[in-house]
Design an enzyme around this catalytic site. Structure first.
Site, PDB file in Angstrom:
ATOM      1  N   GLN A  24     -33.836-104.039  21.430  1.00 41.87           N
ATOM      2  CA  GLN A  24     -32.612-103.509  22.021  1.00 41.87           C
ATOM      3  C   GLN A  24     -31.876-104.615  22.785  1.00 41.87           C
ATOM      4  O   GLN A  24     -30.664-104.794  22.655  1.00 41.87           O
ATOM      5  CB  GLN A  24     -32.964-102.352  22.987  1.00 41.87           C
ATOM      6  CG  GLN A  24     -31.774-101.794  23.727  1.00 41.87           C
ATOM      7  CD  GLN A  24     -30.776-101.107  22.794  1.00 41.87           C
ATOM      8  OE1 GLN A  24     -31.168-100.285  21.990  1.00 41.87           O
ATOM      9  NE2 GLN A  24     -29.500-101.456  22.894  1.00 41.87           N
ATOM     10  N   HIS A  48     -38.508-103.045  25.514  1.00 38.11           N
ATOM     11  CA  HIS A  48     -37.694-102.725  24.333  1.00 38.11           C
ATOM     12  C   HIS A  48     -36.918-104.006  23.948  1.00 38.11           C
ATOM     13  O   HIS A  48     -35.695-104.067  24.055  1.00 38.11           O
ATOM     14  CB  HIS A  48     -36.751-101.563  24.655  1.00 38.11           C
ATOM     15  CG  HIS A  48     -36.161-100.890  23.455  1.00 38.11           C
ATOM     16  ND1 HIS A  48     -36.472-101.268  22.157  1.00 38.11           N
ATOM     17  CD2 HIS A  48     -35.259 -99.866  23.338  1.00 38.11           C
ATOM     18  CE1 HIS A  48     -35.787-100.501  21.313  1.00 38.11           C
ATOM     19  NE2 HIS A  48     -35.062 -99.648  22.001  1.00 38.11           N
ATOM     20  N   CYS A  56     -28.074 -98.030  25.853  1.00 36.78           N
ATOM     21  CA  CYS A  56     -28.804 -98.280  24.598  1.00 36.78           C
ATOM     22  C   CYS A  56     -28.764 -97.066  23.668  1.00 36.78           C
ATOM     23  O   CYS A  56     -29.004 -97.208  22.472  1.00 36.78           O
ATOM     24  CB  CYS A  56     -30.238 -98.673  24.901  1.00 36.78           C
ATOM     25  SG  CYS A  56     -31.127 -97.418  25.840  1.00 36.78           S
ATOM     26  N   ARG A  83     -43.491 -98.658  17.182  1.00 33.78           N
ATOM     27  CA  ARG A  83     -42.965 -98.000  18.393  1.00 33.78           C
ATOM     28  C   ARG A  83     -44.074 -97.089  18.899  1.00 33.78           C
ATOM     29  O   ARG A  83     -44.523 -96.187  18.195  1.00 33.78           O
ATOM     30  CB  ARG A  83     -41.706 -97.190  18.082  1.00 33.78           C
ATOM     31  CG  ARG A  83     -41.262 -96.324  19.241  1.00 33.78           C
ATOM     32  CD  ARG A  83     -39.902 -95.698  19.056  1.00 33.78           C
ATOM     33  NE  ARG A  83     -38.834 -96.647  19.251  1.00 33.78           N
ATOM     34  CZ  ARG A  83     -37.559 -96.326  19.520  1.00 33.78           C
ATOM     35  NH1 ARG A  83     -37.207 -95.059  19.624  1.00 33.78           N
ATOM     36  NH2 ARG A  83     -36.648 -97.254  19.678  1.00 33.78           N
ATOM     37  N   ARG A 134     -27.681-103.662  16.643  1.00 31.72           N
ATOM     38  CA  ARG A 134     -29.124-103.555  16.415  1.00 31.72           C
ATOM     39  C   ARG A 134     -29.452-104.100  15.031  1.00 31.72           C
ATOM     40  O   ARG A 134     -30.425-104.820  14.838  1.00 31.72           O
ATOM     41  CB  ARG A 134     -29.594-102.086  16.526  1.00 31.72           C
ATOM     42  CG  ARG A 134     -29.440-101.440  17.885  1.00 31.72           C
ATOM     43  CD  ARG A 134     -30.310-102.106  18.933  1.00 31.72           C
ATOM     44  NE  ARG A 134     -31.703-102.180  18.515  1.00 31.72           N
ATOM     45  CZ  ARG A 134     -32.604-101.217  18.689  1.00 31.72           C
ATOM     46  NH1 ARG A 134     -32.267-100.117  19.326  1.00 31.72           N
ATOM     47  NH2 ARG A 134     -33.865-101.354  18.288  1.00 31.72           N
ATOM     48  N   ASP A 186     -29.390 -96.365  31.332  1.00 29.02           N
ATOM     49  CA  ASP A 186     -30.253 -95.749  30.321  1.00 29.02           C
ATOM     50  C   ASP A 186     -30.728 -94.416  30.906  1.00 29.02           C
ATOM     51  O   ASP A 186     -30.527 -94.138  32.101  1.00 29.02           O
ATOM     52  CB  ASP A 186     -31.434 -96.687  30.004  1.00 29.02           C
ATOM     53  CG  ASP A 186     -32.331 -96.161  28.888  1.00 29.02           C
ATOM     54  OD1 ASP A 186     -31.891 -95.270  28.128  1.00 29.02           O
ATOM     55  OD2 ASP A 186     -33.483 -96.628  28.772  1.00 29.02           O
TER      56      ASP A 186
HETATM   57  N1  NVA Z   1     -35.837 -95.820  27.949  1.00 30.83           N
HETATM   58  C1  NVA Z   1     -35.634 -95.043  26.760  1.00 30.83           C
HETATM   59  C2  NVA Z   1     -35.027 -95.878  25.679  1.00 30.83           C
HETATM   60  C3  NVA Z   1     -34.746 -95.148  24.399  1.00 30.83           C
HETATM   61  C4  NVA Z   1     -34.168 -96.030  23.356  1.00 30.83           C
HETATM   62  C5  NVA Z   1     -36.947 -94.447  26.305  1.00 30.83           C
HETATM   63  O1  NVA Z   1     -37.970 -95.158  26.325  1.00 30.83           O
HETATM   64  O2  NVA Z   1     -36.968 -93.275  25.931  1.00 30.83           O
HETATM   65  N1   CP Z   2     -31.698 -97.464  21.397  1.00 29.96           N
HETATM   66  C1   CP Z   2     -32.698 -97.081  20.592  1.00 29.96           C
HETATM   67  O1   CP Z   2     -33.748 -97.723  20.501  1.00 29.96           O
HETATM   68  O2   CP Z   2     -32.426 -95.968  19.864  1.00 29.96           O
HETATM   69  P1   CP Z   2     -33.471 -95.131  19.020  1.00 29.96           P
HETATM   70  O3   CP Z   2     -34.432 -94.516  19.984  1.00 29.96           O
HETATM   71  O4   CP Z   2     -32.634 -94.122  18.300  1.00 29.96           O
HETATM   72  O5   CP Z   2     -34.190 -96.059  18.066  1.00 29.96           O
END
Ligand code: NVA
Ligand code: CP
Length: 309
Positions: A131, A128, A260, A101, A288, A221
């Site tokens: 997800q 993502h 999400c 990540r 997930r 989101d």
């Molecule tokens: N769009 C959000 C998703 C978090 C799971 C982010 O990138 O922070």
């Molecule tokens: N939805 C998601 O990816 O959650 P986290 O950021 O907690 O991993």
């Protein structure tokens, strides 16, 4: 053996459907495939916060008999400037896979190019995909992953939106995006969807009421993804796109609400709707685990590809 999952673009519609079916099978029987990762060491390397992705991968790998190594990017030599190229080469000497990540999609591409182990995208600024696999699984379980539904994503176009557009267009399902023009998905994402040439459409609708009208599913989101600064102007521009009980009146009565998570209640969604009877956000979070187990079994089991040869 290498089968990176950097974006849903990497997998065909057949492969995605295969993984979803496999995930359902694994979900029904928690002990199925419990040895498939036996003797495998898979690392988790996250530069951003995570609850669901990290935990579901840790638990999933354990349930499949593998060993997880959770790494802290800052305490690796990466944190002192060692290159991603060298890190990828060294990881490949010890590990069987890595879930990353990070911010830039390019970092993942470098890892995948210079390493010889599968690289899985645990979220970047651009995509993502894990997800969206879980989201598709959630809709499939409800009998809603089909061309008849009106699926609306509303709010800021971000990594989740991009993966939803790619995934849905691969499966030939229309998707409506409700957002101010300024926050539309990037041209290359829309061009990719168009290039699928299977008749599915991405409808961009600037009016939030029209975007959610008669929707079967509404997804949102956060308006500020990790790494983005909070900004009052954007808050104001997106205000009308909040999922609240007033907006919900225009959707179908039984509309499913997806997010999400984590959510910022009071911004993109009200708590009344997030925790209301139409919400399926916890099903998404639960899935997930199952979707990622399906993905891992697919990558490491080589089942499908060997059958196809
Ligand atoms: N769009 C959000 C998703 C978090 C799971 C982010 O990138 O922070
Ligand atoms: N939805 C998601 O990816 O959650 P986290 O950021 O907690 O991993």
């Amino acid at each position: 053996m290498k089968k990176d999952f950097l974006t849903l673009k990497d997998y065909s519609a057949d492969e995605i459907e295969y993984i979803l079916n496999l995930s359902l099978e694994i979900k029904k029987d928690k002990d199925s495939y419990c040895n498939i990762l036996k003797g495998k060491n898979i690392a988790i390397l996250f530069d951003k916060h995570s609850t669901r992705t990290r935990l579901s991968f840790e638990v999933g790998i354990n349930q499949l008999g593998g060993n997880v190594i959770v790494l802290d990017a800052k305490s690796l030599q990466l944190g002192r400037g060692e290159s991603y190229i060298d890190t990828a080469k060294v990881f490949s000497l010890y590990l069987d896979g890595v879930i990353i990540r990070t911010f830039s999609q390019e970092t993942l591409e470098i890892f995948a190019k210079y390493g010889s182990i599968p690289v899985i995208n645990g979220l970047t600024d651009t995509y993502h995909p894990c997800q969206v696999l879980a989201d598709m699984l959630t809709l499939k379980e409800l009998g809603m992953l089909n061309k008849k539904i009106k699926f609306t994503y509303i709010g800021d176009s971000n990594n989740v939106t991009n993966s939803l557009i790619i995934g849905f267009s691969k499966l030939g399902i229309d998707i409506t995006i409700g957002c101010p023009e300024k926050y539309s998905p990037a041209k290359e994402i829309l061009e990719y969807a168009e290039s699928q040439k299977n008749g599915s459409k991405v409808n961009i609708i600037n009016n939030p009421v029209d975007a959610v009208r008669d929707a079967d599913v509404i997804y949102t989101d956060v308006w500020f993804s990790m790494g983005q600064e909070m900004d009052d102007k954007k808050l104001e521009e997106l205000e009308k796109y909040q999922i609240n009980s007033d907006l919900l009146k225009y959707a179908k009565k039984e509309v499913k609400i997806m997010h999400c998570l984590p959510a910022h209640t009071g911004q993109e969604i009200t708590s009344e709707v997030l925790y209301g009877e139409n919400s399926i956000v916890l099903k998404q979070a639960e899935n997930r685990l199952h979707a990622q187990k399906g993905l891992l079994v697919y990558i490491y089991g080589k089942l499908y590809r060997e059958n196809k040869k």
